[in-house]
Design a protein around this motif. Sequence first.
Motif, mmCIF file in Angstrom:
data_model
loop_
_atom_site.group_PDB
_atom_site.id
_atom_site.type_symbol
_atom_site.label_atom_id
_atom_site.label_comp_id
_atom_site.label_asym_id
_atom_site.label_seq_id
_atom_site.Cartn_x
_atom_site.Cartn_y
_atom_site.Cartn_z
ATOM 1 N N SER A 1 0.495 -1.098 -0.352
ATOM 2 C CA SER A 1 -0.660 -0.052 -0.163
ATOM 3 C C SER A 1 0.799 1.560 -0.056
ATOM 4 O O SER A 1 0.337 3.243 -0.876
ATOM 5 C CB SER A 1 -1.007 0.354 1.236
ATOM 6 O OG SER A 1 -0.485 -0.158 2.620
ATOM 7 N N LEU B 1 -5.569 -3.222 -4.282
ATOM 8 C CA LEU B 1 -4.251 -1.743 -4.198
ATOM 9 C C LEU B 1 -4.489 -1.775 -5.757
ATOM 10 O O LEU B 1 -4.781 0.222 -6.317
ATOM 11 C CB LEU B 1 -3.149 -2.574 -4.118
ATOM 12 C CG LEU B 1 -2.389 -2.159 -3.030
ATOM 13 C CD1 LEU B 1 -1.687 -2.989 -2.881
ATOM 14 C CD2 LEU B 1 -3.105 -1.208 -2.018
ATOM 15 N N ARG C 1 -8.222 0.978 2.720
ATOM 16 C CA ARG C 1 -7.362 -0.250 2.988
ATOM 17 C C ARG C 1 -8.592 -1.422 2.769
ATOM 18 O O ARG C 1 -8.038 -2.504 2.898
ATOM 19 C CB ARG C 1 -6.770 -0.401 4.626
ATOM 20 C CG ARG C 1 -5.930 0.810 4.333
ATOM 21 C CD ARG C 1 -5.240 0.141 6.197
ATOM 22 N NE ARG C 1 -6.046 1.895 7.330
ATOM 23 C CZ ARG C 1 -5.916 1.846 7.656
ATOM 24 N NH1 ARG C 1 -5.333 1.383 8.166
ATOM 25 N NH2 ARG C 1 -7.125 2.853 8.934
#
Length: 531
Positions: free
Chosen positions: A171, A199, A195
């Motif tokens: 991340s 991604l 989150r």
Amino acid sequence: MFLEFSASTGVYDQIRWLDEYGMERVRVDLREGQATLRDSAQLQNKADRYYFAETMALPAGEIFLSRFDLNLEFGVVEQPFKPTLRAATPVFDRQGKRRGVLLLNYLGQGLLSRLKQVSDAYGDTLSLVDSEGYWMLAADPEDAWGFMRDRAEVSMVKRHPRSWRQMQAQSSGAFDDSDGFWAFTHFNPREQDARSKQLGDNWLLVSHLPYEQVQMLRVGVLWQVLLFACVMLSLGMVVVLRLALAELERDQALEDLQSSGLELAQSNGELREAVEQLQRTRGALLQADKLSSLGTMVAGVAHELNTPIGAVSVAASTLRQGGQELQKSFTEGLQRSTLERFLRRNDEGLTIILGNVTRMAQLTRAFKQLASDRASTERRTFDLVELVREVMLVFALKLKQSPHRVILDLPASLMLDSYPGPLGQILQNLIDNALIHAFAPGMQGVVRVRLDHDSVTRRCLIEVQDNGCGMSGEVLAKIFDPFFTTRRGQGGTGLGLHITHQLAVDILGAELQVLSSPGQGSRFRLHLLVA
């Protein structure tokens, strides 16, 4: 309506209604800060645009957020570029028929301009990349929006494939490779918590220092070191001695720095322990304040019970004495008047005993309910007026020993569906705070408790007002802060009103206001919903 909304917000480049066939029916453009209505001859059909098809497939109430791209006019990228983010939702008529979409074009140039300012401040190294690897903001403006300019090869995926794969694996982070030094972080503009998504759905904020610049910096440092070494060697022994002394001083400074670091770590540990001790002390004071409140409650109810118990004791003693006199009359010769007097006194005594026992039962039930409510935070339906009268039992003893008075301004009944325990604690704390803090020595103060409700808005007002000394603006600004008290060293913990505010906001979901000025008394107002 579109014109007024566009002029008032000033951030939407276009506000449009497209009918079910994709034709613009109403369109308002923002040009140089002015909202302008497009003429019908200038309206376009957007049925082939992806955002129209995506939005038309949505159910009622859903919102589509488009890709961040460039605006098209009549199928051509608008010049100068207009980075645009579109929000759209389907619209329906009263019969539930789908009647097209409502579309807002957010002009993203302001966002990119602010990001560009930050990039310029850090050497023009920042760029913004979408989930497919295309630049939306690049060091070279010609690299931006490649997918909109028929330049599919201009992307981070094509130019830096290894770096791109490494950035997709986590991340955020920083690394260096053959392309230079990279620092990056992912974020999702469509979610508050990026989150929670993969991604691949995210934008990427990248800082890149090319390999050539890194090498130039390294070579420059190396040349400086070599030049410095040559100069130092040419100076001979004198310079060597000076270097030795400088090395000795550097070692001493390093030792001092390490010692300072150890002292700092020790200080941090002591500070952490002090904070933990402060938290434990705060918890203990909170518990002590609750126990003190319960002790006041027990003392008040015990005082209230003392009167009926005394009356019962006197009546029972009188009945016992009358019984002894009647028994004595049996042995000496019972007279009619003696028997009638005994029966009359017996009836009066039993009436007194029964009335006071009933009163004790009522007080006991009230105390039991009050104590039960304080011990739990269960929600139930209750009469607020009855709760106020039960809370006043707590102050019976204190008010008899005090020159101050408490006046109740209550309706006949007011039913609430709420938490009686925290609400009773709030009332007790506000009244007790007024009796302790509001009046100067020698004053004969008055505290007024008033209930009011609005059946239309279904809101209830609980007001505790005193005619005491009032508070200054400085005190008023800190009145709900923990450990703030004007009676430091005189028994005040500074937690009473802090607990009151927490109970009102966190548990009851209510609003607690305070109005006060020096010499004008204070007024606490608690607003909450009625059942």
